[in-house]
Write a protein that holds these residues in place. Sequence first.
Motif, PDB file in Angstrom:
ATOM      1  N   PHE A  13       0.855  -1.188   0.000  1.00  0.00           N
ATOM      2  CA  PHE A  13       0.000   0.000   0.000  1.00  0.00           C
ATOM      3  C   PHE A  13       0.892   1.239   0.000  1.00  0.00           C
ATOM      4  O   PHE A  13       1.762   1.383   0.847  1.00  0.00           O
ATOM      5  CB  PHE A  13      -0.898  -0.003   1.243  1.00  0.00           C
ATOM      6  CG  PHE A  13      -1.639   1.287   1.473  1.00  0.00           C
ATOM      7  CD1 PHE A  13      -2.789   1.571   0.764  1.00  0.00           C
ATOM      8  CD2 PHE A  13      -1.181   2.218   2.397  1.00  0.00           C
ATOM      9  CE1 PHE A  13      -3.479   2.762   0.972  1.00  0.00           C
ATOM     10  CE2 PHE A  13      -1.864   3.410   2.610  1.00  0.00           C
ATOM     11  CZ  PHE A  13      -3.015   3.680   1.895  1.00  0.00           C
ATOM     12  N   LEU A  14       0.662   2.122  -0.980  1.00  0.00           N
ATOM     13  CA  LEU A  14       1.442   3.352  -1.056  1.00  0.00           C
ATOM     14  C   LEU A  14       0.630   4.580  -0.699  1.00  0.00           C
ATOM     15  O   LEU A  14       1.198   5.617  -0.347  1.00  0.00           O
ATOM     16  CB  LEU A  14       2.014   3.531  -2.472  1.00  0.00           C
ATOM     17  CG  LEU A  14       3.037   2.506  -2.946  1.00  0.00           C
ATOM     18  CD1 LEU A  14       3.495   2.844  -4.357  1.00  0.00           C
ATOM     19  CD2 LEU A  14       4.220   2.449  -1.998  1.00  0.00           C
ATOM     20  N   GLY A  15      -0.672   4.501  -0.790  1.00  0.00           N
ATOM     21  CA  GLY A  15      -1.501   5.685  -0.593  1.00  0.00           C
ATOM     22  C   GLY A  15      -1.672   6.460  -1.889  1.00  0.00           C
ATOM     23  O   GLY A  15      -0.943   6.259  -2.874  1.00  0.00           O
ATOM     24  N   VAL A  52       2.342  16.524  -7.666  1.00  0.00           N
ATOM     25  CA  VAL A  52       2.131  15.651  -6.521  1.00  0.00           C
ATOM     26  C   VAL A  52       0.853  16.085  -5.813  1.00  0.00           C
ATOM     27  O   VAL A  52       0.567  17.284  -5.678  1.00  0.00           O
ATOM     28  CB  VAL A  52       3.338  15.697  -5.556  1.00  0.00           C
ATOM     29  CG1 VAL A  52       3.563  17.091  -5.017  1.00  0.00           C
ATOM     30  CG2 VAL A  52       3.160  14.715  -4.410  1.00  0.00           C
ATOM     31  N   LEU A  53       0.056  15.097  -5.393  1.00  0.00           N
ATOM     32  CA  LEU A  53      -1.187  15.388  -4.685  1.00  0.00           C
ATOM     33  C   LEU A  53      -0.881  15.934  -3.298  1.00  0.00           C
ATOM     34  O   LEU A  53       0.046  15.477  -2.629  1.00  0.00           O
ATOM     35  CB  LEU A  53      -2.045  14.126  -4.567  1.00  0.00           C
ATOM     36  CG  LEU A  53      -2.477  13.451  -5.875  1.00  0.00           C
ATOM     37  CD1 LEU A  53      -3.249  12.183  -5.551  1.00  0.00           C
ATOM     38  CD2 LEU A  53      -3.328  14.389  -6.710  1.00  0.00           C
ATOM     39  N   LYS A  54      -1.665  16.890  -2.866  1.00  0.00           N
ATOM     40  CA  LYS A  54      -1.528  17.455  -1.529  1.00  0.00           C
ATOM     41  C   LYS A  54      -2.713  17.038  -0.666  1.00  0.00           C
ATOM     42  O   LYS A  54      -3.787  16.713  -1.169  1.00  0.00           O
ATOM     43  CB  LYS A  54      -1.437  18.976  -1.584  1.00  0.00           C
ATOM     44  CG  LYS A  54      -0.234  19.497  -2.366  1.00  0.00           C
ATOM     45  CD  LYS A  54       1.077  19.160  -1.672  1.00  0.00           C
ATOM     46  CE  LYS A  54       2.257  19.753  -2.413  1.00  0.00           C
ATOM     47  NZ  LYS A  54       3.556  19.425  -1.759  1.00  0.00           N
ATOM     48  N   ASP A 104      -0.105   7.893  -7.216  1.00  0.00           N
ATOM     49  CA  ASP A 104      -0.219   8.814  -8.351  1.00  0.00           C
ATOM     50  C   ASP A 104       1.154   9.120  -8.942  1.00  0.00           C
ATOM     51  O   ASP A 104       1.316   9.177 -10.165  1.00  0.00           O
ATOM     52  CB  ASP A 104      -0.896  10.104  -7.890  1.00  0.00           C
ATOM     53  CG  ASP A 104      -1.054  11.114  -9.022  1.00  0.00           C
ATOM     54  OD1 ASP A 104      -1.807  10.821  -9.969  1.00  0.00           O
ATOM     55  OD2 ASP A 104      -0.403  12.180  -8.957  1.00  0.00           O
ATOM     56  N   VAL A 105       2.161   9.296  -8.081  1.00  0.00           N
ATOM     57  CA  VAL A 105       3.526   9.534  -8.563  1.00  0.00           C
ATOM     58  C   VAL A 105       4.017   8.335  -9.373  1.00  0.00           C
ATOM     59  O   VAL A 105       4.586   8.500 -10.469  1.00  0.00           O
ATOM     60  CB  VAL A 105       4.482   9.823  -7.385  1.00  0.00           C
ATOM     61  CG1 VAL A 105       5.927   9.818  -7.860  1.00  0.00           C
ATOM     62  CG2 VAL A 105       4.148  11.154  -6.726  1.00  0.00           C
ATOM     63  N   VAL A 106       3.789   7.134  -8.853  1.00  0.00           N
ATOM     64  CA  VAL A 106       4.208   5.921  -9.561  1.00  0.00           C
ATOM     65  C   VAL A 106       3.500   5.822 -10.906  1.00  0.00           C
ATOM     66  O   VAL A 106       4.113   5.496 -11.938  1.00  0.00           O
ATOM     67  CB  VAL A 106       3.919   4.667  -8.700  1.00  0.00           C
ATOM     68  CG1 VAL A 106       4.100   3.399  -9.533  1.00  0.00           C
ATOM     69  CG2 VAL A 106       4.828   4.633  -7.483  1.00  0.00           C
ATOM     70  N   LYS A 107       2.198   6.109 -10.911  1.00  0.00           N
ATOM     71  CA  LYS A 107       1.422   6.035 -12.156  1.00  0.00           C
ATOM     72  C   LYS A 107       1.984   6.985 -13.203  1.00  0.00           C
ATOM     73  O   LYS A 107       2.136   6.627 -14.385  1.00  0.00           O
ATOM     74  CB  LYS A 107      -0.035   6.360 -11.871  1.00  0.00           C
ATOM     75  CG  LYS A 107      -0.947   6.227 -13.081  1.00  0.00           C
ATOM     76  CD  LYS A 107      -2.396   6.534 -12.707  1.00  0.00           C
ATOM     77  CE  LYS A 107      -3.312   6.424 -13.922  1.00  0.00           C
ATOM     78  NZ  LYS A 107      -4.717   6.760 -13.586  1.00  0.00           N
ATOM     79  N   GLN A 108       2.319   8.210 -12.790  1.00  0.00           N
ATOM     80  CA  GLN A 108       2.898   9.187 -13.723  1.00  0.00           C
ATOM     81  C   GLN A 108       4.219   8.685 -14.281  1.00  0.00           C
ATOM     82  O   GLN A 108       4.485   8.783 -15.491  1.00  0.00           O
ATOM     83  CB  GLN A 108       3.117  10.523 -13.021  1.00  0.00           C
ATOM     84  CG  GLN A 108       1.850  11.273 -12.638  1.00  0.00           C
ATOM     85  CD  GLN A 108       2.199  12.578 -11.932  1.00  0.00           C
ATOM     86  OE1 GLN A 108       2.801  13.473 -12.547  1.00  0.00           O
ATOM     87  NE2 GLN A 108       1.852  12.695 -10.656  1.00  0.00           N
TER      88      GLN A 108
END
Length: 703
Positions: free
Chosen positions: A398-400, A419-421, A405-409
Motif C-alpha cells: 500500500f502506497l496511498g 504531486v497530490l496534496k 499517483d507519482v508511480v502512475k505518472q
Amino acid sequence: MSEVINVEEIFASKVFTRATMKERLPKNVYREVIKVMENGGELSLATADVVAKEMKDWAVENGATHYTHWFQPLTGITAEKHDSFISNPDENGKMLMEFSGKELIKGEPDASSFPSGGLRATFEARGYTAWDITSPAFLKEDATGVILCIPTAFCSYKGEALDKKTPLLRSMEAINVQALRIVRLFKNTEATKVAASVGPEQEYFLVDREKYLKRTDLIFTGRTLFGAPAPKGQELEDHYFGTIRERIGAYMKDLNIELWKLGVTAKTQHNEVAPAQHELASIYETANIAVDHNQLVMETMKKVAGRHGLTCLLHEKPFAGVNGSGKHNNWSLCTDNGVNLLDPGDTPNENVQFLLVLACIIKAVDIHADLLRQSASDVGNDHRLGANEAPPAIISVFLGEQLEDVVKQLVETGEAAHVLKGGKLETGVSTLPDFTKDATDRNRTSPFAFTGNKFEFRMVGSADSIGSPNTILNAIVAEAFCEAADILEKADDFDLAVHDLIKEYLTKHQRIIFNGNGYSDEWVKEAERRGLPNIKSMVEAVDTLTTDKAVKLFEKFGIFTKAELESREEILYETYTKTINIEALTMIDMASKQIIPAVIRYTKSLADTVIAVREAGADASASAELLKTVSEKLSAMKSGLKKLEDALAKAGEVSNVKEQAFYYKDVVKTAMDELRAPADEVEMMVDKKIWPIPTYGDLIFEV
C-alpha cells in the motif's frame, strides 16, 4: 494518591548503558568499546577484562549474584543459564566475586537439546554464545534473584547459526553495505552507516488467572480449543480505545515501570478491538535492539500479569469469533547522519533518492513475496491471516493516493510533474483548529503499508519473534539495492540511468501495489490474475526458504547457508506438527474428562426431569425435545472424539516431516474442528452450574 514516578530517573536504571560505561571505564577502554560497537571488530582480551570487571561491579552494586548469556534459540523464545560470580575462596576463606573478559565474550551452553533441524546430532553437545556488543547488558530480577543478562548470539561448534539473532546481525551488515552504496550515489559522503530501525506494536490479551487455571487448553496451548461465543463480543466497537479499567490500568502502570527500567521505550498503550485485548507500542530502535527489547516486552508482560492476578495471553487467536492479536513491525532505514531513506519530503516526485529506494523496495517485495509471507508464518497466525481481521495472506504494498499517483505518472509518461496534496481538514467548529491533512489515508487491510516515512509490516503474529521478519526484510532489500548499485555505479550519465531504472522497476513490479480492500473476494481474484502468490497456511509457506531463489539470496550476503535454511525448514515442519499434536491431545483430554462427562450428567438430569414431569401428568415435550437435542450433540462429540483419536494414531505412522505436517493440517485439524463444533453448540444448552470450564463471557468480560 498514586505513587509519582520519575521516568527520567528510572529509565534504563537496570541497563549497562553507554553513559554508565563512559562513567566507569577508563577513557581508552571506553573508546575501544565504542569503536567496536560502531565499526565492528573484536575487543582485545585485556580490554574485555576491564569491561567485564566494571560490568560485574555495577551489577553486584545493584544486587546481582549471577550472570547469564541471554540468547534466542530457534524455539522462538529466550534462553539463559545462570552462573554466579563467586570463585574459589582466598587463603583466608574469603569469598571472591569475579567475572572475566573471556566469560563476558564467550559462553558454552549445551546445544544438543535446542532445535537444530539436523545441523547437530544429539551427541554433538557443544555450542557457543557470543556477546552482541551492540545490544546493552541489563539486569533482570526474578525468584532466583538479580541476574546480569548479556545479549548473545548462539551458534554450533562448526559455526552454524542456531538462533534468531545471528542471521539478523548478518542481514544488518548486508543492508548497511548495500544501502551505503545507494547513499554514495547521491553524494552523501558524511554517512558511514545505514541501519534498519524497527518499532514493534505488541497486542495481547489479559484474563483472570483463577479462571485461566481452570482451562487446560489455555494452560497447554495458549488458546481456547472449546468455547461458544459470548452474547456480546466486539460488535459495538466500544472496547477499542475505550476507558482503561482500574485493574488493567494498574497492570499497565507496573508494566511500563519495569520496561522503562530495562531501557525499553514503551510509548503507547490502549485497549484494542476485542474485549480483554490491549496493545503496547515502543519507539524505534536499531533492529537487533528492537528484537531483544520485544522479547523482553513479552517476558515482562507475562511476569507482571501474575502480580495482578492476571495471565497474559500472547497467542494469535486465544478466542474464536473475536479478533486475534498481531504485532505490527514498523521498519525504516536511517543513516548515522540523520537521513531517513524512506522520508519522501514535501515533493516526493522530485526526491530521486527516495524514489529509487522506494522502487527497490517494491521490487524486493514483489520478487520475494513468498519469503516475506513465510517470515510471518506460525501455527497461531494461521487462525488470523486472511480472516478479515488481519492482513490477507496475499502480500501487497500500500502506497496511498499520493505515491500511487507519482508511480502512475512515472510508469505512464516517465515523468512525475505534480504531486497530490492533503489539503485542509475543516471541522466546521469555530473553536477547533483547521489543519493540513496527510496526503493519504491509511489502509488497515494491507500487509505491507507505507505510512509516511516507514513501512508497516502488519502480518507478524503476536507471540512470534520479530527476528525473522526483519532478517528477511533486510535481506531482500539489500539484494535490490545491490542490483541497482551495480547498474548505476557504471553509468556514464547517472541522472538518465537512475531515471530509467526507477521507471523500469516500477513498471515491472507495479503488480504488487494495491491500495484497495485486502479483505474483499474481488482482491483474491485480482491478485490471482496478477500472478501474486496466495500462501494460505504456515506449512505451505515453509518450503519457500529453500527454493533456488532463496538460497541464492541468502548465500550471496552470507545470511544463511543452504544447510542452515534446510535446518529451519525441518524445524518449522516439526514445530507445526508438535503444536497441533499438543492441541489435539488437549482436546481429547478435555472432551473425555470434562465436557462429555458434564453433558452426560446434564442428560441424566434432563431425563429425570422428563420422567418426573410425565409422572406429574404435565406436558414434558419441551424437556424431551431438549433431551433429544443434547443427546444428539453428545453422540456427535463421541463420534468426533473417536475420529480425532484415530487421526492422531495414523499421524504417528507418517515418517516424512513435511508429509506429517500436511497430514496434521489436512486431517488432524479437520477432526479437531469436527469435535469442537457440537461441544460449542451444546455449551449453549447445558446448565452453567454443570458446565465444567469458564466460558468466553467469564474469561473476556470478567477481568
